[in-house]
Design an enzyme around this catalytic site. Structure first.
Site, PDB file in Angstrom:
ATOM      1  N   ILE A  42      20.518  26.636  89.003  1.00 58.60           N
ATOM      2  CA  ILE A  42      20.090  27.825  89.751  1.00 58.60           C
ATOM      3  C   ILE A  42      20.926  28.026  91.014  1.00 58.60           C
ATOM      4  O   ILE A  42      21.006  29.127  91.560  1.00 58.60           O
ATOM      5  CB  ILE A  42      18.588  27.701  90.117  1.00 58.60           C
ATOM      6  N   LYS A  43      21.582  26.953  91.468  1.00 61.47           N
ATOM      7  CA  LYS A  43      22.315  27.024  92.737  1.00 61.47           C
ATOM      8  C   LYS A  43      23.537  27.943  92.663  1.00 61.47           C
ATOM      9  O   LYS A  43      24.075  28.341  93.702  1.00 61.47           O
ATOM     10  CB  LYS A  43      22.756  25.617  93.163  1.00 61.47           C
ATOM     11  N   ASP A  44      23.986  28.285  91.447  1.00 60.32           N
ATOM     12  CA  ASP A  44      25.106  29.227  91.329  1.00 60.32           C
ATOM     13  C   ASP A  44      24.795  30.536  92.048  1.00 60.32           C
ATOM     14  O   ASP A  44      25.662  31.143  92.670  1.00 60.32           O
ATOM     15  CB  ASP A  44      25.384  29.551  89.851  1.00 60.32           C
TER      16      ASP A  44
END
Length: 453
Positions: A42-44
């Protein structure tokens, strides 16, 4: 249709119903599978948002260096974006993080500096402090500071929240998220509560972290802080991205429950995810009495299981921490099947001749060697033979002159597979300390006896 670069594929991740692992939990339980992002987490989303905001404000200039303290996933998103946009990356991380995460960052061309976990955030050795020092020292550099950079929360307000609202057709009643930087839960939760203030936002915390007590009492309690194993959630400080007004409650999950639940998600749902997903499902199950059959619950699955192969997906790692007890033979069960005998040892100052006589009289082939009661080496028939063929005069020399490295030590939870792999030409046995503190020896014969018995 095609995309112009890999960054355009970020987002629009699937929502998948969980069918087995949440049996007994009321409501429809849906997992937001963030592993389908190109960096597998999700950090993208927030990595690209932080970079774009910094470019617009002029903080990040062409050819610059991005410096960040990251446990791996944010680093992966930043590294990917840096490649497309032409920046260099230096990341600091902690020695708690899995080797796979560090290797993945290096695969994208980033420089990674590993720092100690068990130090205060203000300590000059901490990964926060080292990244701040590098930002001051490296010319044309920029530190995103994912903890306090509100572009982190904003990315989820703009993307993750609207996606979940659309995918559930506005029927979502609960959002369950592991909380680390706080960006995912705060940004997504803020958007969802604006759409429907009744939606419950549940944060998953870990023992050793300050969030739960702070939410419930407003007290930042340093006594709550201690080392923990769970990756990606919990903190020993209060990031600016954690919006406590948006989060309705926190639930703590143990390291053991988070680790075992992570494995269960793969085994029961066929979804290969990381440690924070296990914590989130563990927390949801603990909170099941707060749910009704008509509820629609969305749980964020942050990242991919491939980053935890040496940890949550490694049975020996789990056994070493006492997380896994199963039918497989362990050192403890092997010892229970052999006769308890006093282990024969020789002090380093005993002569080689005394070692020969002991080996003959006891009918054994190897002996652990001690110094002041501690095992410091071993002597075997083959060692004695090689030494005497070379120099027959060694008979009267102390055995310290010809002893070799000690047998490997294992603990009581070590699996038979690991023990077997340690027994080889150099090591004909392993040593283990039993529950009373007594040192026992396990040989190949003991393993065969335990299997056949």
């Amino acid at each position: 249709m095609w995309y112009n670069n890999i960054l355009e594929t970020i987002g629009n991740t699937p929502l998948v119903k969980l069918n087995t692992i949440t049996k007994g939990v009321p409501g429809t339980i849906l997992a937001k599978i963030e592993t389908t992002n190109p960096g597998n987490s999700i950090k993208d989303r927030m990595a690209v948002k932080m970079i774009e905001d910094a470019e617009k404000s002029g903080k990040l200039k062409p050819g610059g260096t991005i410096i960040e303290g990251t446990s791996g996933n944010t680093g992966m998103g930043l590294a990917m974006a840096a490649i497309i946009k032409g920046y260099k990356c230096i990341f600091t991380t902690t020695d708690k993080q899995s080797k796979e995460k560090v290797d993945a960052l290096r695969a994208f061309g980033a420089e990674v500096i590993v720092c100690p976990t068990n130090v205060e955030p203000e300590d000059p050795r901490s990964y926060y402090s080292v990244s701040s020092r590098l930002e001051r020292e490296v010319p044309n550099s920029w530190k995103p500071n994912q903890y306090d950079n509100l572009a982190n929360s904003q990315a989820h307000y703009e993307q993750t929240g609207p996606e979940i609202w659309a995918q559930t057709e506005g029927k979502i009643t609960h959002l369950v998220v592991g909380v680390g930087t706080g960006g995912t839960i705060s940004g997504t939760g803020k958007y969802l509560k604006e759409k429907n203030p009744d939606i419950q936002i549940w944060g998953i915390d870990t023992y050793g972290s300050v969030f739960k007590k702070y939410k419930e009492t407003g007290i930042f309690d340093k006594d709550e802080i201690y080392p923990y194993i769970t990756e990606g959630i919990g903190e020993d400080f209060l990031p600016a991205n954690v919006n406590f007004d948006v989060i309705d409650l926190f639930e703590k999950v143990t390291d053991k429950d988070a680790a075992l639940m992570t494995r269960d998600i793969a085994r029961k749902e066929g979804i290969f995810v990381g440690n924070s997903a296990g914590a989130a499902i563990g927390g949801l199950i603990q909170l099941k009495d707060k749910l009704k059959p008509e509820d629609v619950v969305v749980v964020i699955f942050h990242d991919h299981g491939s980053r935890y192969m040496g940890k949550m997906y490694n049975e020996d790692w789990l056994r070493e921490r006492g997380f896994l007890q199963d039918e497989k033979l362990t050192a403890k069960s092997i010892l229970s099947k052999k006769e308890s005998t006093e282990i024969v040892t020789l002090d380093t100052q005993k002569s080689v001749l005394e070692a020969i006589n002991t080996i003959k009289s006891m009918n054994i082939s190897q002996i652990p060697v001690t110094q002041q009661g501690m095992i410091v080496g071993k002597i075997a028939e083959s060692d004695i033979l090689s030494a005497l063929l070379e120099n027959p005069g060694l008979k009267s020399a102390p055995i310290s002159e010809i002893m070799t490295a000690t047998f490997p030590f294992v603990d009581l939870n070590t699996s038979i597979d690991k023990i077997s792999s340690l027994i080889n030409k150099e090591n004909s046995a392993v040593l283990v300390e039993d529950e009373s503190g007594k040192i026992e020896i396990i040989t190949q014969y003991d393993i065969i006896n335990a299997i056949s018995g």
